[in-house]
Motif scaffolding. Structure first.
Motif, mmCIF file in Angstrom:
data_model
loop_
_atom_site.group_PDB
_atom_site.id
_atom_site.type_symbol
_atom_site.label_atom_id
_atom_site.label_comp_id
_atom_site.label_asym_id
_atom_site.label_seq_id
_atom_site.Cartn_x
_atom_site.Cartn_y
_atom_site.Cartn_z
ATOM 1 N N ASP A 1 0.819 -1.214 0.000
ATOM 2 C CA ASP A 1 0.000 0.000 0.000
ATOM 3 C C ASP A 1 0.853 1.264 0.000
ATOM 4 O O ASP A 1 0.547 2.238 0.689
ATOM 5 C CB ASP A 1 -0.948 0.000 1.209
ATOM 6 N N GLN A 2 1.928 1.262 -0.771
ATOM 7 C CA GLN A 2 2.769 2.443 -0.895
ATOM 8 C C GLN A 2 2.882 2.867 -2.349
ATOM 9 O O GLN A 2 2.984 2.028 -3.247
ATOM 10 C CB GLN A 2 4.180 2.173 -0.356
ATOM 11 N N CYS A 3 2.884 4.182 -2.564
ATOM 12 C CA CYS A 3 3.089 4.745 -3.894
ATOM 13 C C CYS A 3 4.528 4.481 -4.317
ATOM 14 O O CYS A 3 5.466 4.762 -3.568
ATOM 15 C CB CYS A 3 2.807 6.246 -3.871
ATOM 16 N N CYS B 1 6.451 8.109 -4.615
ATOM 17 C CA CYS B 1 6.812 8.937 -3.453
ATOM 18 C C CYS B 1 6.814 8.167 -2.139
ATOM 19 O O CYS B 1 7.165 8.720 -1.098
ATOM 20 C CB CYS B 1 5.863 10.130 -3.339
ATOM 21 N N ILE C 1 4.449 7.285 -0.215
ATOM 22 C CA ILE C 1 3.397 7.581 0.752
ATOM 23 C C ILE C 1 2.453 6.382 0.829
ATOM 24 O O ILE C 1 2.291 5.636 -0.140
ATOM 25 C CB ILE C 1 2.618 8.858 0.354
ATOM 26 N N VAL D 1 -0.969 4.682 0.625
ATOM 27 C CA VAL D 1 -2.196 5.014 -0.098
ATOM 28 C C VAL D 1 -3.399 4.386 0.597
ATOM 29 O O VAL D 1 -3.261 3.483 1.426
ATOM 30 C CB VAL D 1 -2.120 4.527 -1.566
ATOM 31 N N ASN E 1 -8.831 11.685 -2.522
ATOM 32 C CA ASN E 1 -7.885 12.706 -2.101
ATOM 33 C C ASN E 1 -6.521 12.361 -2.682
ATOM 34 O O ASN E 1 -6.386 11.397 -3.441
ATOM 35 C CB ASN E 1 -7.842 12.810 -0.568
ATOM 36 N N ASN E 2 -5.509 13.134 -2.348
ATOM 37 C CA ASN E 2 -4.184 12.931 -2.938
ATOM 38 C C ASN E 2 -3.566 11.587 -2.575
ATOM 39 O O ASN E 2 -2.651 11.121 -3.253
ATOM 40 C CB ASN E 2 -3.239 14.058 -2.521
ATOM 41 N N ARG E 3 -4.057 10.951 -1.502
ATOM 42 C CA ARG E 3 -3.518 9.654 -1.098
ATOM 43 C C ARG E 3 -4.332 8.481 -1.638
ATOM 44 O O ARG E 3 -3.989 7.327 -1.369
ATOM 45 C CB ARG E 3 -3.472 9.555 0.426
ATOM 46 N N SER E 4 -5.362 8.745 -2.383
ATOM 47 C CA SER E 4 -6.171 7.653 -2.931
ATOM 48 C C SER E 4 -5.316 6.755 -3.824
ATOM 49 O O SER E 4 -4.490 7.226 -4.595
ATOM 50 C CB SER E 4 -7.350 8.215 -3.729
ATOM 51 N N CYS F 1 -0.080 6.927 -5.730
ATOM 52 C CA CYS F 1 -1.089 7.799 -5.126
ATOM 53 C C CYS F 1 -1.705 8.658 -6.227
ATOM 54 O O CYS F 1 -1.121 8.838 -7.297
ATOM 55 C CB CYS F 1 -0.470 8.669 -4.034
ATOM 56 N N GLU G 1 -2.079 11.821 -6.392
ATOM 57 C CA GLU G 1 -1.325 13.040 -6.690
ATOM 58 C C GLU G 1 -0.210 12.768 -7.690
ATOM 59 O O GLU G 1 -0.048 13.496 -8.680
ATOM 60 C CB GLU G 1 -0.751 13.622 -5.400
#
Length: 323
Positions: A132-134, A137, A139, A141, A148-151, A172, A174
């Motif tokens: 579950d990481q982009c 970047c 982050i 998700v 949102n930007n983390r979707s 993500c 974004e």
């Protein structure tokens, strides 16, 4: 589905306003040309003709003044004369800050992307590999809730082609949209895809997805794990594992008791104590609240029950604040 999007500043788009300087124009001309061009764009979008306007549409929308309106639009480069199958037609200017029309190719590509994300044969290995990481970047998700930007999204590394396990990564919202919206290639030139994580992070949504779609079992190591309740007469060995929303566990074994004791009404001598199932239980998603201190702050706004987790020295905890 087809659509036409008009930019926020389309009404003051410089080439459109320059119509006012054409010989013979008056105070009505700019609005007349704007209405003519915008209506042509909507007609193009409805019939998915990829910015091309046939002469019949031009005459229908322009009415008795179609010829004058076309000349004005051509003069300021809002329309360009062309031919389709040997017949006279016009092409609308392609400027995203003025008018953007969804083309047939874009719709086919969006359908391809949607179909890829619905295919477990593709998504299971990708989600198992990336967690579950982009990959752009790193982050964490999220797979549900408001966008949102983390979707979480799936980014196709080779645009326009069907994804494979090797050419698609978790991203993500974004990063995915920043990359796709930058047609100059500058964003991608300044960023690199991180390699797959050695120890992927899995939230409950991915744990459930992998198991239900492929029977793959992975351990949840972010978020609040689902737990079960066990009872024992010995307070030191009794275990209470809690559902989502119950008071969290403090690192080190001391715990904040849940607002409703799952052993309420148990025979005398039985009690419960909250313990970690594994180190992964200590992980929480950003914004989920703080784990409380011995003073009774439990991070969820429910009542703290003192430092021993058994209800002694009871005092009300303060409401936790998300980070």
């Amino acid at each position: 589905m087809p659509w036409a999007r008009v930019g926020d500043n389309a009404a003051t788009y410089p080439p459109l306003l320059s119509v006012a300087g054409v010989k013979g124009a008056d105070e009505r001309t700019v609005n007349e040309v704007a209405g003519f061009v915008f209506r042509c764009a909507w007609q193009v979008a409805a019939h998915t003709t990829d910015y091309v306007i046939d002469i019949g549409t031009v005459q229908m929308i322009g009415g008795a003044r179609w010829s004058e309106l076309v000349k004005l639009a051509e003069r300021v480069k809002l329309l360009e004369r062309t031919r389709v199958n040997g017949l006279l037609a016009w092409r609308l200017v392609e400027k995203d800050d003025f008018i953007h029309i969804r083309t047939v190719a874009e719709m086919e590509w969006n359908n391809r992307q949607r179909n890829d994300t619905r295919d477990p044969r593709l998504m299971v290995p990708i989600r198992q590999r990336d967690g579950d990481q982009c990959r752009w970047c790193r982050i964490v998700v999220v797979w549900s809730g408001p966008s949102n930007n983390r979707s979480a999204t799936v980014d196709h590394l080779v645009p326009g082609e069907a994804a494979t396990v090797d050419t698609a990564v978790i991203a993500c919202w974004e990063c995915n949209h920043a990359r796709n919206d930058d047609r100059s290639g500058k964003w991608e030139a300044e960023h690199a895809v991180f390699p797959p994580p050695v120890k992927p992070l899995y939230g409950s949504a991915t744990v459930k997805y992998l198991f239900e779609n492929a029977g793959v079992v992975v351990e949840q190591n972010i978020g609040r794990p689902r737990k079960t309740v066990e009872r024992a007469s010995d307070p030191d060995t009794a275990r209470t594992t809690q559902p989502h929303g119950a008071s969290p566990v403090r690192p080190g074994g001391a715990a904040t008791a849940p607002a409703t004791d799952p052993l309420a009404g148990a025979p005398p001598g039985e009690s419960s104590r909250v313990v970690h199932d594994s180190p992964s239980d200590e992980f929480e998603l950003a914004g989920s609240g703080r784990v409380g201190s011995d003073s009774g702050s439990d991070g969820l706004g429910s009542d703290g029950l003192g430092s021993d987790g058994l209800g002694r020295s009871r005092r009300r905890g303060r409401r936790g604040s998300g980070r």
